[in-house]
Design an enzyme around this catalytic site. Sequence first.
Site, short mmCIF file in Angstrom:
data_model
loop_
_atom_site.label_atom_id
_atom_site.label_comp_id
_atom_site.label_asym_id
_atom_site.label_seq_id
_atom_site.Cartn_x
_atom_site.Cartn_y
_atom_site.Cartn_z
N SER A 192 -40.06 13.46 -29.89
CA SER A 192 -38.96 14.39 -30.11
C SER A 192 -39.33 15.44 -31.16
CB SER A 192 -37.70 13.61 -30.50
OG SER A 192 -36.56 14.43 -30.51
N ASP A 204 -34.85 15.09 -19.43
CA ASP A 204 -34.68 13.71 -19.91
C ASP A 204 -33.33 13.51 -20.59
OD1 ASP A 204 -34.90 14.97 -22.35
OD2 ASP A 204 -36.69 13.92 -23.01
N HIS A 249 -34.44 10.32 -23.02
CA HIS A 249 -35.19 10.85 -24.16
C HIS A 249 -35.68 9.77 -25.12
CE1 HIS A 249 -36.52 14.02 -26.82
NE2 HIS A 249 -35.81 13.53 -27.82
#
Length: 690
Positions: free
Chosen positions: A272, A592, A645
């Site tokens: 991320s 995602d 994610h």
Amino acid sequence: MSKPLSFYRSYFLSKTMSFLRRRNGTDSSKTRVADPNIKKDGADDDDKKKDQYKIPQRRNYGSKKWSCWDNCCWFIGFICSIWWFCLFLYNTMPDSIPQFVTMAITGPLPDPPGVKLRKEGLTANHPVVLVPGVVTGGLELWEGRHCAEGLLGKRLWGGSFGEFYKRPLCWLEHISLDNDTGFDPPGIRVRPVTGLVAADYFATGYFVWAVVIANLAHIGYEEKSLYMAAYDWRLSFQNTEIRDQSLTRIKSNIELLVATHGGKKVVVLPHSMGVQYFLHFMKWVETPAPRGGGGGPDWCAKHIKAIMNIGAPFLGSPKSIALHFSIEVRDIAALRAQAPGLLDKDVLGLQTFKHLMRMFRTWDATFSMIPKGGETIWGGLDWSPETETVNNSAKKGTDNSTRNTGGNGNICNTKGVNYGRLISFSKDWAETHSSKIERVDFKHVAKGDKLTNSSNCDIWLEYHEMGNRAIKAVADHKVYTAGSILDLLHYVAPKLMARGASHFSYGIADDLDDPKYDQYKYWSNPLETKLPNAPDMEIYSLYGVGLPTERGYIYKVAPPSDCSIPFQIDTSVDGDSEDSCLKGGVFSGDGDETVPIISAGFMCAKGWRGKTRFNPSGIRTYNREYKHAPPANLLEGRGTQSGSHVDLLGNFALIEDVLRVAAGATGEDIGGDRVYSDIFKWSERINIKL
């Protein structure tokens, strides 16, 4: 005379007693004989006499009906009894029985990737560095105000979040940063948790890196060959070095890992926002001191084997726009629609939305997630890379719509969708061709008329300084693209964006050799910096596909109110068909759930592919996509094939790729690119100088 009187008196008393016995339904054995000599002194004496002959009646409980309360108590007791009985059985039975039951329901369980690869003979080889993303790393208190007494050294972020429920306003005060400095407020010190426990679990039972760590352990890794590069994800990237020397610590630990493993280079796993943080690190480490780490231009080539970016928001995410603009995303907007006004009310002194926005806007690192590249990457008023020229159909009378499948079935029907319009103030403006839209230039509208009672707005939002005229001008601009979003944010929150602009940039460099790009504000933008000179290094982009991901929003002006957030996602707006990409005021694309494919995949698909001005040494790049598949049943938890994610960190296919590279494999060894979406096709539509 005495005998007749005595006779009549006895006769009268016997008749009276017989009558009383019949009346009370009792026999003589249970009847108390009244004393004939008792004197009647009034009504009270009569009542006492009557009470002497009363016998308590037995209540008949069998005829009573159960109330709702009785049923509820019985049901709760029954459930608790069953629960404790099952818990007793679970703890007393052999360990193999729960596994047997699970296998009977789901079939044979596959071996975790670590177990599978260990059977194939793979063992630990290259040391591994984990770089957590935004909000997933724990934070603990080292100095606080009086309200935080007893919390020294305890987690404020992560774990059980117990302190938030006990003292929410105190918690918010300590977890927020100073609006002017971007550091902790005076008298408060919150620091990142260190070690592998910093981000193994986000909250109790909610894994982040735990599954990856466990599988690395299966092939021989341990703490001396793993390093969690924890940092305070609230701070701007350069401020983590100024306050905590986090970048220096990462550099030192990587050098130590290489030195203690016989010169073997590290494999880095950023997730991320950690992807952008490590991009910043690579530029910092080769920059001469004191502005950088002084490692020299070949530091990365000497110390890094591969960077396997997971869920990488290389070019930002539209979610960040909604969070900065109205502290909303799809789920929050839906909750707000279900309970209108609830999250805006002052509940126990906690005005939820306004306090959340105040807190979020103090976290400088979140500016890194604002979309980068402008209309060149994200599309304009009448085009977007995912849908070509959808809105030109209004002009040409043709239907150029496509179906966004992501290789995983039908995500949604993109007919009439233009992802280039990130914010639209009505469904009509989202669909109308740009030639038919008249827009107001809001930037020149003065903010003179402040809202009523704005002096009472003690929450730092800046919206209370706008006034009704400025709010109307923002809405009258009608549509905003990635090119005008920054102007919008600078207008509604000038103080906020002035601080953010000093740490981050969102453009595309014309000349990367220009000395201005040596400033740290450009280092996390892959379109404004070069990759290091490390031709033997590999860069992967590993991301999920097949999930609806926020790509644009329909907004409305909220009802006027003192100190309120004047803009809201219009959750009443849906598309014209059941499979429309527009639902609840949010346009969805493929990705995602957090990062669209275009952001996660473009740089490795085109921007860095081969030798380009962004990748002058020709570092090899690979796109590896993971199709989302939901868990088959509740026993699978969050699933082993998820493309979401965060849940992607538990995806067995991704973990297997990571373990193989850590064990020494190259990108070609694991199959090169694996793509289900149209990322290469979309990338070709983006006209950018390489």
